[in-house]
Motif scaffolding. Structure first.
Motif, PDB file in Angstrom:
ATOM      1  N   ARG A  24       0.837  -1.204   0.000  1.00 55.32           N
ATOM      2  CA  ARG A  24       0.000   0.000   0.000  1.00 55.32           C
ATOM      3  C   ARG A  24       0.872   1.255   0.000  1.00 55.32           C
ATOM      4  NH1 ARG A  24      -3.608   0.752   5.174  1.00 55.32           N
ATOM      5  NH2 ARG A  24      -1.497   0.926   5.966  1.00 55.32           N
ATOM      6  N   SER A  25       1.869   1.286   0.901  1.00 54.98           N
ATOM      7  CA  SER A  25       2.705   2.489   0.981  1.00 54.98           C
ATOM      8  C   SER A  25       4.192   2.115   0.849  1.00 54.98           C
ATOM      9  CB  SER A  25       2.442   3.238   2.281  1.00 54.98           C
ATOM     10  OG  SER A  25       2.573   2.366   3.389  1.00 54.98           O
TER      11      SER A  25
ATOM     12  N   THR B   8      -4.197  -0.797  -3.358  1.00 57.63           N
ATOM     13  CA  THR B   8      -5.042  -1.276  -2.253  1.00 57.63           C
ATOM     14  C   THR B   8      -6.113  -2.215  -2.793  1.00 57.63           C
ATOM     15  OG1 THR B   8      -6.355   0.734  -2.435  1.00 57.63           O
ATOM     16  CG2 THR B   8      -4.772   0.675  -0.628  1.00 57.63           C
TER      17      THR B   8
ATOM     18  N   HIS C 161       1.857   0.845  -4.280  1.00 60.78           N
ATOM     19  CA  HIS C 161       0.797   1.857  -4.118  1.00 60.78           C
ATOM     20  C   HIS C 161      -0.563   1.305  -4.559  1.00 60.78           C
ATOM     21  CE1 HIS C 161       3.921   4.665  -3.123  1.00 60.78           C
ATOM     22  NE2 HIS C 161       4.571   4.299  -4.224  1.00 60.78           N
TER      23      HIS C 161
ATOM     24  N   TRP D 269      -8.272  -4.603  -7.450  1.00 61.71           N
ATOM     25  CA  TRP D 269      -7.574  -3.614  -6.617  1.00 61.71           C
ATOM     26  C   TRP D 269      -7.441  -2.281  -7.334  1.00 61.71           C
ATOM     27  CZ3 TRP D 269      -4.895  -7.610  -9.042  1.00 61.71           C
ATOM     28  CH2 TRP D 269      -3.835  -7.250  -9.871  1.00 61.71           C
TER      29      TRP D 269
END
Ligand SMILES: Cc1cc2nc3c(=O)[nH]c(=O)nc-3n(C[C@H](O)[C@H](O)[C@H](O)COP(=O)(O)OP(=O)(O)OC[C@H]3O[C@@H](n4cnc5c(N)ncnc54)[C@H](O)[C@@H]3O)c2cc1C
Length: 393
Positions: free
Chosen positions: A257-258, A288, A286, A304
């Motif tokens: 995600r990050s 989700t 990046h 996603w």
């Protein structure tokens, strides 16, 4: 263990070293919370000197140390099956679904690397040597079962009573437990240690996450290969699992995600992910997760969002492995603690917390405010026991 016991004896006969460790005690025999050091004031009718709730690395170390100091000890351990229905024996996360099976799987993956390199070093091995998950898993699972048995024997040898029941507090000296057939038991003890650890977390906002996904609790007990796998999260658990799955030759993707390995040195984290990419692990950065759907052929259709490219994506996998962190067991309501005192402050370092006066010690994965390794838990267990039973606090 013998070394630790010897260290306990040496340290206890050396008051200076203890004063260094527990400065507040040397300074005025009062705990930081201002309450007097003597905590006993107990009825003396409790069945055990110490009840440890949780038979993982921390709990077992604690129980064994206390028994070695001549105390009457009980351990309560119960594994609530994962949403997939996976459960295991005595020994907690490290033995059953953590460090031990993980390291064996890494070893298996490393053997594969060595085999691939072997011809260059003159070994006449076939150009392609397939990996058999079933065979590996059987060997690892049998080994873990032997450790479960070993722990049972070690408890027996020290006359530690083992209850395979799920405990919850009635009051600070009484725990009510229920076994898997629903049979109820009450256990009383002068002192309690809560060492209930944590379990993998599932996201609440992703459709199909719990129904169709698995966690590391399941991965190590799968009988057959997980196949093409999407590992969600960028924790050390995620990257380690993705690493050995890639090593077995499985098509493996990590969804981040990050940043990978949040909280770790980011230069090192980058080296790790770069190396993994060079070995064939794919990364979706990046991104989700939106939802999971099960197809008729049992594969999973995964949707996603890619925030970097601002687009929606989908692909099909055989397995989705959630590795998005852990939640403390007691927060999941597995060890309800309807006591008059609040447990919020107890997630700090156990030594010197105000809780030592009331009775329970809190010895969880997050007891120090950081994720504790099994070795840290061993030392914590040692200090708890020596303080309670040697210093009679
Ligand atoms: C995949 C993975 C890999 C890891 N690798 C490493 C590593 O390489 N090195 C390392 O140092 N650490 C590693 N860890 C972390 C390590 O496993 C944990 O820090 C450690 O096992 C935690 O021990 P614990 O005693 O606090 O809890 P646990 O081992 O989780 O034990 C708690 C026990 O209490 C039981 N329990 C919970 N509630 C109740 C209740 N109400 N009544 C009765 N029983 C209850 C639980 O079922 C469990 O058996 C890894 C973890 C994972 C998931």
């Amino acid at each position: 263990m013998a070394a630790v016991t010897a260290a306990a004896a040496a340290a206890a006969t050396s008051p200076r070293s203890w004063r260094r460790l527990f400065r507040w005690r040397a300074l005025g025999a009062r705990a930081p919370c201002g309450l007097p050091c003597s905590t006993r004031g107990l009825s003396g009718v409790n069945e055990f000197d110490l009840l440890v709730i949780g038979g993982g690395s921390g709990g077992l170390a604690c129980a064994k140390e206390a028994a070695d100091l001549g105390k009457k000890v009980a351990v309560m351990d119960y594994v609530v099956p994962s949403p997939r229905g996976t459960s295991w024996g005595l020994g907690g996360t490290c033995v059953n679904v953590g460090c031990i099976p993980k390291k064996l799987m890494h070893h298996s993956a490393n053997l594969g690397h060595t085999l691939r390199d072997a011809p260059a070093y003159g070994w006449q091995v076939a150009p392609s040597v397939p990996h058999n998950w079933h065979q590996m898993a059987q060997g690892i699972q049998n080994y873990v079962k032997s450790l479960n048995w070993g722990h049972r024997v070690q408890l027996q040898e020290r006359k530690i009573k083992y209850f395979n029941i799920q405990g919850s507090f009635v009051n600070e000296h009484t725990v009510h437990g229920v076994d898997k057939s629903g049979k109820e038991t009450k256990v009383t003890a002068d002192h309690m240690v809560i060492a209930t650890g944590g379990r993998p977390r599932y996201p609440d906002d992703v459709e199909g996450a719990k129904e169709y996904g698995i966690s590391s609790d399941d991965l190590f007990w799968l009988k057959e290969s997980p196949g093409k796998t999407l590992v969600v999260g960028a924790s050390y658990v995620s990257l380690e699992c993705a690493g050995f799955l890639t090593g077995f030759g499985l098509d493996t993707t990590v969804m981040v995600r990050s940043i990978p390995l949040r909280g770790f040195d980011q230069q090192m984290a980058l080296l790790v992910t770069d190396h993994m990419e060079s070995q064939g692990t794919k990364f979706l950065k990046h991104c989700t997760m939106k939802k999971l759907e099960k197809l008729q052929n049992n594969q999973l259709k995964v949707y996603w969002n890619n925030h970097e490219e601002n687009k929606e994506c989908l692909d099909v996998f055989d397995t989705v492995l959630w590795a998005v962190g852990k939640c403390e067991t007691r927060r999941r309501g597995l060890a309800p603690l309807p006591l008059s005192f609040s447990f919020s402050g107890a997630t700090r370092w156990i030594l010197g917390s105000g809780f030592w006066v009331v009775a329970p010690w809190v010895l969880t994965d997050k007891a120090s405010g950081k994720v504790a390794s099994w070795s840290a838990l061993f030392s914590m267990a040692f200090f708890v026991v020596v303080r309670v039973f040697w210093y009679n606090e």
